[in-house]
Design a protein around this motif. Structure first.
Motif, PDB file in Angstrom:
ATOM      1  N   ALA A  85       0.828  -1.206   0.000  1.00  0.00           N
ATOM      2  CA  ALA A  85       0.000   0.000   0.000  1.00  0.00           C
ATOM      3  C   ALA A  85       0.861   1.253   0.000  1.00  0.00           C
ATOM      4  N   ALA A  86       1.913   1.263   0.812  1.00  0.00           N
ATOM      5  CA  ALA A  86       2.784   2.430   0.918  1.00  0.00           C
ATOM      6  C   ALA A  86       3.458   2.743  -0.416  1.00  0.00           C
ATOM      7  N   GLU A  87       3.880   1.709  -1.117  1.00  0.00           N
ATOM      8  CA  GLU A  87       4.522   1.933  -2.418  1.00  0.00           C
ATOM      9  C   GLU A  87       3.544   2.550  -3.403  1.00  0.00           C
ATOM     10  N   LEU A  88       2.314   2.075  -3.396  1.00  0.00           N
ATOM     11  CA  LEU A  88       1.295   2.643  -4.276  1.00  0.00           C
ATOM     12  C   LEU A  88       1.032   4.106  -3.930  1.00  0.00           C
ATOM     13  N   LEU A  89       0.877   4.395  -2.638  1.00  0.00           N
ATOM     14  CA  LEU A  89       0.571   5.761  -2.211  1.00  0.00           C
ATOM     15  C   LEU A  89       1.709   6.716  -2.542  1.00  0.00           C
ATOM     16  N   ALA A  90       2.932   6.272  -2.316  1.00  0.00           N
ATOM     17  CA  ALA A  90       4.092   7.128  -2.570  1.00  0.00           C
ATOM     18  C   ALA A  90       4.211   7.474  -4.047  1.00  0.00           C
ATOM     19  N   GLY A  91       3.746   6.571  -4.910  1.00  0.00           N
ATOM     20  CA  GLY A  91       3.890   6.802  -6.338  1.00  0.00           C
ATOM     21  C   GLY A  91       2.790   7.621  -6.963  1.00  0.00           C
ATOM     22  N   SER A  92       1.770   7.981  -6.203  1.00  0.00           N
ATOM     23  CA  SER A  92       0.652   8.746  -6.763  1.00  0.00           C
ATOM     24  C   SER A  92       0.913  10.235  -6.659  1.00  0.00           C
ATOM     25  N   ARG A  93       0.797  10.949  -7.772  1.00  0.00           N
ATOM     26  CA  ARG A  93       0.959  12.411  -7.803  1.00  0.00           C
ATOM     27  C   ARG A  93      -0.224  13.022  -8.543  1.00  0.00           C
ATOM     28  N   PHE A 108       0.456  14.896   8.098  1.00  0.00           N
ATOM     29  CA  PHE A 108       1.835  14.404   8.172  1.00  0.00           C
ATOM     30  C   PHE A 108       2.362  13.985   6.802  1.00  0.00           C
ATOM     31  N   ALA A 109       1.493  13.399   5.972  1.00  0.00           N
ATOM     32  CA  ALA A 109       1.935  12.967   4.646  1.00  0.00           C
ATOM     33  C   ALA A 109       2.416  14.149   3.813  1.00  0.00           C
ATOM     34  N   VAL A 131      -0.469  16.246  -1.566  1.00  0.00           N
ATOM     35  CA  VAL A 131      -1.522  15.497  -0.871  1.00  0.00           C
ATOM     36  C   VAL A 131      -2.801  16.318  -0.899  1.00  0.00           C
ATOM     37  N   ARG A 132      -3.898  15.686  -1.262  1.00  0.00           N
ATOM     38  CA  ARG A 132      -5.175  16.393  -1.352  1.00  0.00           C
ATOM     39  C   ARG A 132      -6.188  15.742  -0.408  1.00  0.00           C
ATOM     40  N   LEU A 133      -6.583  16.465   0.611  1.00  0.00           N
ATOM     41  CA  LEU A 133      -7.521  15.961   1.614  1.00  0.00           C
ATOM     42  C   LEU A 133      -8.957  16.108   1.122  1.00  0.00           C
ATOM     43  N   LEU A 134      -9.703  15.017   1.166  1.00  0.00           N
ATOM     44  CA  LEU A 134     -11.117  15.004   0.799  1.00  0.00           C
ATOM     45  C   LEU A 134     -11.905  14.628   2.050  1.00  0.00           C
ATOM     46  N   GLY A 182      -3.115  13.602 -12.479  1.00  0.00           N
ATOM     47  CA  GLY A 182      -2.161  12.505 -12.546  1.00  0.00           C
ATOM     48  C   GLY A 182      -2.249  11.482 -11.440  1.00  0.00           C
ATOM     49  N   ALA A 183      -3.227  11.587 -10.550  1.00  0.00           N
ATOM     50  CA  ALA A 183      -3.347  10.643  -9.442  1.00  0.00           C
ATOM     51  C   ALA A 183      -3.574   9.224  -9.964  1.00  0.00           C
ATOM     52  N   SER A 184      -2.974   8.267  -9.283  1.00  0.00           N
ATOM     53  CA  SER A 184      -3.157   6.867  -9.642  1.00  0.00           C
ATOM     54  C   SER A 184      -3.786   6.061  -8.515  1.00  0.00           C
TER      55      SER A 184
END
Length: 278
Positions: free
Chosen positions: A119-127, A147-148, A155-158, A176-178
Motif C-alpha cells: 500500500a505504501a509503495e502505491l501511495l508514494a507513487g501517486s501524484r 503528516f503525509a 496530498v489532497r484531503l477530501l 495525474g493521481a493513480s
C-alpha cells in the motif's frame, strides 16, 4: 462488589453494531450491572432515558426474542456463576482494555508487513495523492494528510461530502493521481461507498483503512487494511486505525527518496519562523 456482572455484559455486547440509543442502554446496563437481571423493560428505559420499545429493539439486536428473554439469560448467568470479590473495572477502564486488545490484534496482523508495504509503495507513487475520510473517519484522514504532506509533494484531503466530492476526485485524476487512500469507519456513510465506486471507475486504485475486512467498503477497495475500532463508549474509539495510518506513513517514507530532506527543510523553516515552543 464483583466486577463480573459488568464484564459479562460487556462480553454480551461485543461484536454487535449498536445504534447510539442502543449504546446508551448498554452503558446504563453496565453501570447498573448488578440490578439489570431484576429490572423490567420500563424500569430500564427510565434509567437509560429512552423509550420502552427502544429497550425491546435493543434486546432483539443482541439476538434475543425480546427483553424478557434477555433478562432471563442474565439471571441464568448470575445463578450459574459463584460470587467473586475485587475492585470493579469502570466503563473507561474497560474501553481502554478493549483498545489494548485491538492494538494487540493489529500487531499480530503487522507481523506480515507485506500489505502495508504494498500500500505504501502505491501511495508514494501517486501524484497527487487524494486522501478521503468522511464523518467519523474525517479526523483519521486529516491526521494522515497533515503528516503525509511533509514528505509527499502533493496530498489532497477530501474530508467533505456532497456533490463536489466526485468533481474533486476527477480533478485529482486529471492531475495525474493513480491511487486514492480512504479511511472508512462506522457508521459507514453511503456516499463513501459511492465515492470509491466513482474513483475505481475513474481509474484509481483504492487503498482503504477500515474497521473490518468485511466492512461495506471492502467490495470497492483494491487493497483493504483492517484495524478494529473500540465500541465500549458512546462513540467509537479508533486507536488502531490511527496507528495503522502512521505505519503507512512510515512505510511511505521508504519509497519517497526526498522524504528526509523535506523533513529537514521543514524543521529548518520552523526554527526560523519560531513555529514551536521549545
Amino acid at each position: 462488589m464483583s466486577d463480573r456482572p459488568a464484564t459479562r455484559l460487556q462480553q454480551l455486547f461485543e461484536g454487535h453494531r449498536l445504534t447510539p440509543t442502543q449504546r446508551r442502554i448498554a452503558h446504563c446496563m453496565v453501570r447498573r450491572a448488578a440490578d439489570v437481571p431484576f429490572l423490567s423493560s420500563v424500569e430500564l428505559a427510565e434509567l437509560a432515558g429512552v423509550s420502552q420499545p427502544s429497550v425491546t429493539r435493543f434486546a432483539v439486536a443482541l439476538g434475543f426474542d425480546g427483553y424478557p428473554a434477555l433478562r432471563k439469560h442474565l439471571r441464568e448467568l448470575e445463578a450459574a456463576e459463584p460470587a467473586a470479590t475485587g475492585a470493579p473495572d469502570n466503563t473507561f477502564q474497560q474501553a481502554v482494555e478493549a483498545e489494548i486488545e485491538n492494538l494487540r490484534h493489529l500487531a499480530d496482523l503487522l507481523a506480515d508487513p507485506g500489505p502495508v508495504q504494498r500500500a505504501a509503495e502505491l501511495l508514494a507513487g501517486s501524484r497527487p495523492l487524494p486522501v478521503l475520510g468522511l464523518r467519523a473517519a474525517a479526523a483519521q484522514a486529516h491526521g494522515f494528510a497533515y503528516f503525509a504532506a511533509k514528505v509527499h509533494p502533493d496530498v489532497r484531503l477530501l474530508d467533505e461530502g456532497g456533490t463536489m466530492l466526485g468533481d474533486r476526485i476527477d480533478s485529482a485524476v486529471r492531475a495525474g493521481a493513480s491511487v486514492l487512500l480512504c479511511f472508512a469507519l462506522p457508521r459507514h456513510p453511503r456516499e463513501v461507498v459511492e465515492a470509491l465506486e466513482h474513483a475505481q471507475q475513474a481509474g484509481l486504485t483504492v487503498v482503504t483503512v477500515a474497521d473490518s475486512a468485511f466492512a461495506p467498503v471492502a467490495r470497492v477497495s483494491d487493497l483493504l487494511l483492517p484495524a478494529a475500532v473500540g465500541t465500549g463508549l458512546a462513540f467509537d474509539t479508533a486507536c488502531s486505525p490511527m496507528l495503522l495510518g502512521r505505519a503507512l506513513l512510515e512505510a511511505m517514507c521508504d519509497h519517497l527518496p526526498e522524504a528526509q530532506s523535506r523533513l529537514e527543510a521543514f524543521d529548518a523553516t520552523a526554527a526560523e519562523r519560531g513555529l514551536f515552543v521549545e
